[in-house]
Design an enzyme around this catalytic site. Sequence first.
Site, PDB file in Angstrom:
ATOM      1  N   ARG A 177      74.998  37.663  58.960  1.00 31.88           N
ATOM      2  CA  ARG A 177      74.475  36.353  59.389  1.00 31.88           C
ATOM      3  C   ARG A 177      73.601  35.722  58.300  1.00 31.88           C
ATOM      4  O   ARG A 177      73.383  34.523  58.283  1.00 31.88           O
ATOM      5  CB  ARG A 177      73.725  36.491  60.722  1.00 31.88           C
ATOM      6  N   TYR A 189      84.483  11.339  65.946  1.00 31.99           N
ATOM      7  CA  TYR A 189      85.177  12.414  66.667  1.00 31.99           C
ATOM      8  C   TYR A 189      84.539  12.595  68.058  1.00 31.99           C
ATOM      9  O   TYR A 189      83.304  12.573  68.191  1.00 31.99           O
ATOM     10  CB  TYR A 189      85.051  13.701  65.850  1.00 31.99           C
ATOM     11  N   ASP A 208      81.303  13.103  58.068  1.00 34.09           N
ATOM     12  CA  ASP A 208      82.338  14.044  58.491  1.00 34.09           C
ATOM     13  C   ASP A 208      83.569  13.677  57.671  1.00 34.09           C
ATOM     14  O   ASP A 208      84.234  12.678  57.943  1.00 34.09           O
ATOM     15  CB  ASP A 208      82.578  13.890  59.996  1.00 34.09           C
ATOM     16  N   LYS A 265      91.378  21.791  60.005  1.00 35.69           N
ATOM     17  CA  LYS A 265      92.360  20.760  59.660  1.00 35.69           C
ATOM     18  C   LYS A 265      92.918  21.047  58.259  1.00 35.69           C
ATOM     19  O   LYS A 265      93.394  22.139  58.025  1.00 35.69           O
ATOM     20  CB  LYS A 265      91.708  19.390  59.792  1.00 35.69           C
TER      21      LYS A 265
END
Length: 402
Positions: free
Chosen positions: A62, A115, A187, A212
């Site tokens: 992490r 989005y 974005d 994507k």
Amino acid sequence: MSRSESERPAEGVRTRAVHGPNPPPDGAMSSPVVHSSTFGADSLHDLTARQNQGPAGSFYQRYGHPTLGACEQRLAQLDGVDGALLFSSGMAAISTVFLTLLRQGDHVIALDQCYGGTITLLNWGAEHCGWQVTMVDAREPATWPAAFRPNTRLFHVESPTNPTLRIVDLTAAAALAHERGALLSVDNTFASPIGQQAHALGVDVVEYSATKSIGGHGDLLAGVVTARADLIAKVYKTRKIFGPVPDPALAWQIERSLKTLPLRLEAMNANALELAKRLAQHPSVLQVFHPGLPAHPGHDIATRQMRFGFGQVVAFEVRGGAAAAQAVVESLKLVRHGPSLGGVDSLVSLPSHTSHIMLGPEGRAKAGIPEGLVRLSAGIEDAADLWADLEQAIAKVPSAVG
Ligand SMILES: *Cc1c(COP(=O)(O)O)cnc(C)c1O
């Protein structure tokens, strides 16, 4: 022997996509997938040093992991900025940026055409975190300055937007945000780092749904944030708190995908432009949205700020409204019907039933999204086969003829 970036002459984007800034160890062609969440140290000094390296260190997954770090360095290099961080989804990337940059009572401005998940996140933040949210219309940049307030911290945009491919002049949007003491967040999913160098245009923080075109094969879910050093350090801190860190195997998959991203993008974008041109001449098609068409309102800006073409997505309205659009989508044989975009497989969707379902018919009308709109993400198949499939599907619509 070292072949690190600092010792190599300036290289083109395709070369950098393949080689990255630093070679993998032991002459390997790809970074080893280190399946270890924890890394042992030889001494307390060594342990502290590993921890202090942050995302570049091998300490605890992490905090810092070698397979993640190698992929993140490639992403930062491709985006032309100091740092990149991987996330377990695009929404994890965007949420982490907003949670980093917005405190209770801060004001954020975003595009109406963002989005859907981002709009849901902003509504959630207004309810749970006390963010003040203003939505502005991507079609009306002249109205944006009036939306800024003294407490505006963030302006968040997309370009091209979904599904009508509106183009935001990112240089102008950055200047506006900076003038008002805010940061500009983009974005950049629809363009990808290869297609649009947002940082060179003045953007402060960039997010990607790597699900994507970065991943590009419809087989993974991931997100990326890129930013200059001071901002990436803040985002890193938030990622450590909430923990949306992907598996090392996913970082390796993304590293592999990045090597072919320029090639895939060129092929997809060329197919999208070809289909857009053909659709624009089809008698049964009322409107075509694609920034590569000279008639598109954002064509000139897109020509200036995009590379490798104008993106994979084409949206079009068939004569006959919602029923006609449904008939087209259901008559396609090669092109699959499903959400997502930017993959090697062409995909179609009906924004009224997927990405923009929550707006309702009135909201879609306000956002300029026709009920009969079909969104197509062009893959890397032969353009002739894609066109043949589209043509036969459009011909099946009785009301579309003539
Ligand atoms: C898909 C997408 C997202 C969300 O990404 P996930 O990987 O699905 O979480 C965000 N922004 C845009 C523009 C997208 O297309």
